[in-house]
Design a protein around this motif. Structure first.
Motif, PDB file in Angstrom:
ATOM      1  N   MET A 156       0.845  -1.191   0.000  1.00 15.14           N
ATOM      2  CA  MET A 156       0.000   0.000   0.000  1.00 15.14           C
ATOM      3  C   MET A 156       0.879   1.240   0.000  1.00 15.14           C
ATOM      4  N   ASP A 157       0.572   2.190  -0.859  1.00 13.46           N
ATOM      5  CA  ASP A 157       1.382   3.380  -1.025  1.00 13.46           C
ATOM      6  C   ASP A 157       1.101   4.429   0.044  1.00 13.46           C
ATOM      7  N   SER A 158      -0.031   4.347   0.685  1.00  9.15           N
ATOM      8  CA  SER A 158      -0.452   5.375   1.626  1.00  9.15           C
ATOM      9  C   SER A 158       0.254   5.241   2.969  1.00  9.15           C
ATOM     10  N   ASN A 159       0.753   6.350   3.464  1.00  6.35           N
ATOM     11  CA  ASN A 159       1.349   6.393   4.790  1.00  6.35           C
ATOM     12  C   ASN A 159       1.042   7.749   5.396  1.00  6.35           C
ATOM     13  N   ARG A 160      -0.176   7.898   5.852  1.00  8.05           N
ATOM     14  CA  ARG A 160      -0.598   9.199   6.359  1.00  8.05           C
ATOM     15  C   ARG A 160      -0.169   9.432   7.803  1.00  8.05           C
ATOM     16  N   SER A 161       0.670   8.545   8.376  1.00  7.08           N
ATOM     17  CA  SER A 161       1.175   8.790   9.727  1.00  7.08           C
ATOM     18  C   SER A 161       2.332   9.783   9.705  1.00  7.08           C
ATOM     19  N   ASN A 162       2.879  10.043   8.530  1.00 10.67           N
ATOM     20  CA  ASN A 162       3.963  11.017   8.417  1.00 10.67           C
ATOM     21  C   ASN A 162       3.403  12.432   8.422  1.00 10.67           C
ATOM     22  N   LEU A 163       4.204  13.366   8.901  1.00  9.58           N
ATOM     23  CA  LEU A 163       3.827  14.767   8.893  1.00  9.58           C
ATOM     24  C   LEU A 163       4.829  15.488   8.004  1.00  9.58           C
ATOM     25  N   ASN A 200       7.766   5.307   8.248  1.00 10.48           N
ATOM     26  CA  ASN A 200       6.626   5.588   9.113  1.00 10.48           C
ATOM     27  C   ASN A 200       7.035   6.574  10.198  1.00 10.48           C
ATOM     28  N   ARG A 201       6.073   7.381  10.605  1.00 11.93           N
ATOM     29  CA  ARG A 201       6.253   8.262  11.757  1.00 11.93           C
ATOM     30  C   ARG A 201       7.490   9.152  11.633  1.00 11.93           C
ATOM     31  N   ILE A 202       7.495   9.937  10.554  1.00 11.63           N
ATOM     32  CA  ILE A 202       8.555  10.917  10.368  1.00 11.63           C
ATOM     33  C   ILE A 202       7.932  12.302  10.251  1.00 11.63           C
ATOM     34  N   VAL A 203       8.743  13.309  10.552  1.00  8.73           N
ATOM     35  CA  VAL A 203       8.413  14.692  10.220  1.00  8.73           C
ATOM     36  C   VAL A 203       9.413  15.084   9.146  1.00  8.73           C
ATOM     37  N   LEU A 204       8.903  15.582   8.022  1.00  8.18           N
ATOM     38  CA  LEU A 204       9.746  15.917   6.882  1.00  8.18           C
ATOM     39  C   LEU A 204       9.575  17.376   6.509  1.00  8.18           C
ATOM     40  N   ALA A 205      10.671  18.123   6.566  1.00  5.38           N
ATOM     41  CA  ALA A 205      10.693  19.501   6.082  1.00  5.38           C
ATOM     42  C   ALA A 205      11.150  19.455   4.628  1.00  5.38           C
ATOM     43  N   THR A 206      10.351  20.026   3.739  1.00  3.60           N
ATOM     44  CA  THR A 206      10.669  19.979   2.316  1.00  3.60           C
ATOM     45  C   THR A 206      11.192  21.322   1.832  1.00  3.60           C
ATOM     46  N   GLY A 207      11.858  21.287   0.687  1.00  2.78           N
ATOM     47  CA  GLY A 207      12.272  22.524   0.043  1.00  2.78           C
ATOM     48  C   GLY A 207      11.057  23.241  -0.518  1.00  2.78           C
ATOM     49  N   GLY A 208      11.151  24.545  -0.654  1.00  6.14           N
ATOM     50  CA  GLY A 208      10.018  25.351  -1.107  1.00  6.14           C
ATOM     51  C   GLY A 208       9.466  24.963  -2.465  1.00  6.14           C
ATOM     52  N   GLY A 209      10.307  24.391  -3.324  1.00  8.16           N
ATOM     53  CA  GLY A 209       9.878  24.041  -4.667  1.00  8.16           C
ATOM     54  C   GLY A 209       9.445  22.602  -4.854  1.00  8.16           C
ATOM     55  N   GLU A 234      13.601  11.965  -5.728  1.00  6.20           N
ATOM     56  CA  GLU A 234      14.111  10.671  -5.247  1.00  6.20           C
ATOM     57  C   GLU A 234      14.132  10.631  -3.716  1.00  6.20           C
ATOM     58  N   VAL A 235      14.607  11.702  -3.111  1.00  2.82           N
ATOM     59  CA  VAL A 235      14.657  11.786  -1.647  1.00  2.82           C
ATOM     60  C   VAL A 235      13.246  11.748  -1.068  1.00  2.82           C
ATOM     61  N   LEU A 236      12.323  12.463  -1.669  1.00  5.36           N
ATOM     62  CA  LEU A 236      10.936  12.453  -1.202  1.00  5.36           C
ATOM     63  C   LEU A 236      10.358  11.041  -1.267  1.00  5.36           C
ATOM     64  N   ARG A 237      10.563  10.362  -2.390  1.00  9.60           N
ATOM     65  CA  ARG A 237      10.075   8.979  -2.530  1.00  9.60           C
ATOM     66  C   ARG A 237      10.657   8.085  -1.438  1.00  9.60           C
ATOM     67  N   ASP A 238      11.960   8.182  -1.229  1.00  7.30           N
ATOM     68  CA  ASP A 238      12.632   7.325  -0.247  1.00  7.30           C
ATOM     69  C   ASP A 238      12.169   7.603   1.180  1.00  7.30           C
ATOM     70  N   LEU A 239      12.183   8.860   1.567  1.00  7.62           N
ATOM     71  CA  LEU A 239      11.884   9.202   2.957  1.00  7.62           C
ATOM     72  C   LEU A 239      10.429   8.950   3.319  1.00  7.62           C
ATOM     73  N   THR A 240       9.516   9.182   2.381  1.00  5.50           N
ATOM     74  CA  THR A 240       8.100   9.011   2.711  1.00  5.50           C
ATOM     75  C   THR A 240       7.660   7.552   2.703  1.00  5.50           C
ATOM     76  N   ARG A 241       8.565   6.649   2.410  1.00  2.00           N
ATOM     77  CA  ARG A 241       8.263   5.218   2.573  1.00  2.00           C
ATOM     78  C   ARG A 241       8.352   4.820   4.049  1.00  2.00           C
TER      79      ARG A 241
END
Length: 176
Positions: free
Chosen positions: A1-8, A75-84, A66-73
């Motif tokens: 399952m691709d969904s992981n809504r436990s991440n913020l 669970n239970r992370i907080v991810l700060a993304t770049g503005g773009g 690539e980093v977004l794909r990897d990190l969002t796999r």
């Protein structure tokens, strides 16, 4: 399952406080914290500005995806993304599927003050005016932020701790 809504996941313009606030939120939730830009630098061994200068924005955006794909796999992370991060449709799809997305906002004048005259942000390095660049980017990006955002918090006039605590309170009420 691709969904992981436990991440913020934190999105928003440069200078809104995503990294600083994200660290506080992660600490309060006892989640792992990641920053897409820091992760790119860690993986490549060079600064973002170097990637922009020598490889161009397109290559940077590929690395960012690539980093977004990897990190969002994870669970239970907080991810700060770049503005773009929202500029690519595939990234917006991942943001929608793999986390609760919080958009941090602030008025342009506040962003200019926070970013300052330092040209450390690659997308602003070749601009005549940081303010006009931010206005242009905000106009382009706001509809994209809106398309992925579950909730927004304005950081103007608020301490980073207060915003972080508001995010934790909102997130804690979400049914995951």
């Amino acid at each position: 399952m691709d969904s992981n809504r436990s991440n913020l996941i934190l999105v928003g313009m440069s200078g809104t406080g995503k990294s600083t606030i994200g660290r506080i939120v992660a600490n309060k939730l006892e989640y792992a914290f990641f920053d897409t830009d820091a992760e790119i630098e860690k993986r490549t061994g060079v600064q973002i500005s170097w990637i922009f200068e020598l490889e161009g924005e397109c290559k940077f955006r590929e690395r960012e995806s690539e980093v977004l794909r990897d990190l969002t796999r994870r669970n239970r992370i907080v991810l700060a993304t770049g503005g773009g991060i929202v500029l690519r449709e595939s990234n917006r799809d991942l943001l929608n599927k793999r986390g609760q997305v919080v958009c941090l906002t602030a008025p342009i004048a506040d962003l200019v003050e926070r970013i300052g005259s330092a040209r450390t942000r690659p997308v602003l390095q070749h601009e005549e005016s940081i303010e006009s660049a931010l206005v242009r980017m905000q106009s382009e990006r706001n509809p994209l932020y809106d398309s992925v955002t579950d909730v927004s918090f304005d950081t103007y006039g608020h301490s980073k701790l207060a915003v972080a605590l508001d995010i934790v309170a909102w997130y804690s009420k979400r049914s995951i």
